[in-house]
Write a protein that holds these residues in place. Structure first.
Motif, short mmCIF file in Angstrom:
data_model
loop_
_atom_site.label_atom_id
_atom_site.label_comp_id
_atom_site.label_asym_id
_atom_site.label_seq_id
_atom_site.Cartn_x
_atom_site.Cartn_y
_atom_site.Cartn_z
N LEU A 69 0.83 -1.21 0.00
CA LEU A 69 0.00 0.00 0.00
C LEU A 69 0.86 1.25 0.00
O LEU A 69 0.54 2.24 -0.68
CB LEU A 69 -0.95 -0.01 1.20
CG LEU A 69 -2.03 -1.08 1.17
CD1 LEU A 69 -2.76 -1.14 2.51
CD2 LEU A 69 -3.01 -0.86 0.02
N GLY A 70 1.97 1.22 0.74
CA GLY A 70 2.90 2.35 0.73
C GLY A 70 3.51 2.58 -0.63
O GLY A 70 3.61 3.72 -1.11
N ALA A 75 3.45 5.83 -5.74
CA ALA A 75 3.35 5.87 -7.21
C ALA A 75 2.08 6.55 -7.69
O ALA A 75 1.96 6.85 -8.89
CB ALA A 75 3.40 4.44 -7.76
N GLU A 76 1.14 6.83 -6.79
CA GLU A 76 -0.16 7.39 -7.18
C GLU A 76 -0.05 8.87 -7.51
O GLU A 76 0.49 9.65 -6.73
CB GLU A 76 -1.17 7.16 -6.04
CG GLU A 76 -2.55 7.67 -6.35
CD GLU A 76 -3.15 7.06 -7.59
OE1 GLU A 76 -3.55 7.84 -8.49
OE2 GLU A 76 -3.23 5.82 -7.70
N SER A 77 -0.58 9.26 -8.67
CA SER A 77 -0.52 10.66 -9.08
C SER A 77 -1.75 11.46 -8.66
O SER A 77 -1.69 12.68 -8.57
CB SER A 77 -0.34 10.76 -10.60
OG SER A 77 -1.44 10.15 -11.26
N ARG A 81 -6.61 9.89 -4.20
CA ARG A 81 -6.41 8.44 -4.12
C ARG A 81 -5.15 8.13 -3.32
O ARG A 81 -5.11 7.15 -2.57
CB ARG A 81 -6.33 7.84 -5.52
CG ARG A 81 -6.30 6.33 -5.50
CD ARG A 81 -6.48 5.77 -6.89
NE ARG A 81 -6.09 4.39 -6.97
CZ ARG A 81 -6.93 3.36 -7.11
NH1 ARG A 81 -8.22 3.57 -7.21
NH2 ARG A 81 -6.48 2.13 -7.18
N ARG A 82 -4.10 8.96 -3.43
CA ARG A 82 -2.88 8.77 -2.63
C ARG A 82 -3.22 8.87 -1.15
O ARG A 82 -2.79 8.04 -0.35
CB ARG A 82 -1.81 9.80 -2.99
CG ARG A 82 -0.50 9.58 -2.23
CD ARG A 82 0.60 10.57 -2.55
NE ARG A 82 0.70 10.89 -3.96
CZ ARG A 82 0.42 12.08 -4.49
NH1 ARG A 82 0.02 13.08 -3.73
NH2 ARG A 82 0.54 12.29 -5.78
N GLY A 87 -4.13 6.12 4.06
CA GLY A 87 -4.98 5.89 5.23
C GLY A 87 -5.45 4.46 5.41
O GLY A 87 -5.92 4.09 6.49
N LEU A 88 -5.32 3.64 4.37
CA LEU A 88 -5.82 2.27 4.46
C LEU A 88 -5.17 1.43 5.57
O LEU A 88 -5.88 0.74 6.30
CB LEU A 88 -5.68 1.56 3.12
CG LEU A 88 -6.77 1.86 2.09
CD1 LEU A 88 -6.47 1.15 0.78
CD2 LEU A 88 -8.13 1.47 2.60
#
Length: 99
Positions: A69-70, A75-77, A81-82, A87-88
């Motif tokens: 998840l990290g 990698a999330e732009s 969503r990042r 927070g997950l």
């Protein structure tokens, strides 16, 4: 390279990573759904089911999922969503026992 050739090329480094990405997509959909898209009671049932499944993971599995998840968050732009990805682990209790 044709579409067919690229459609069957592995995108993820492992099955675990692919399944984690699929789980995140489902959770992201539920999180962003309006009541008209998904019944809130059904959403809660799905989230509780995921939380229960995660609670049954071993410490090593929790650590692996937290790491994935990290990596996905880095990698999330999309900033929203990042933040969701970041927070997950805490939201699903992965950090409680992952030491």
């Amino acid at each position: 390279m044709t579409y067919r050739e690229t459609a069957f090329m592995p995108v993820y480094s492992s099955l675990t990573h692919a399944l984690a990405a699929a789980l995140v997509d489902v959770l992201w959909f539920i999180e962003g759904s309006e009541d008209e898209q998904m019944d809130p009671d059904d959403a809660v049932k799905v989230l509780e089911g995921v939380a229960h499944l995660i609670s049954k993971l071993s410490g090593d599995q929790r650590s692996e999922l937290t790491g994935l998840l990290g990596t996905m968050a880095e990698a999330e732009s999309d900033p929203a969503r990042r933040e969701f990805l970041e927070g997950l682990p805490e939201g699903f209790g992965l950090l409680d026992d992952a030491v």
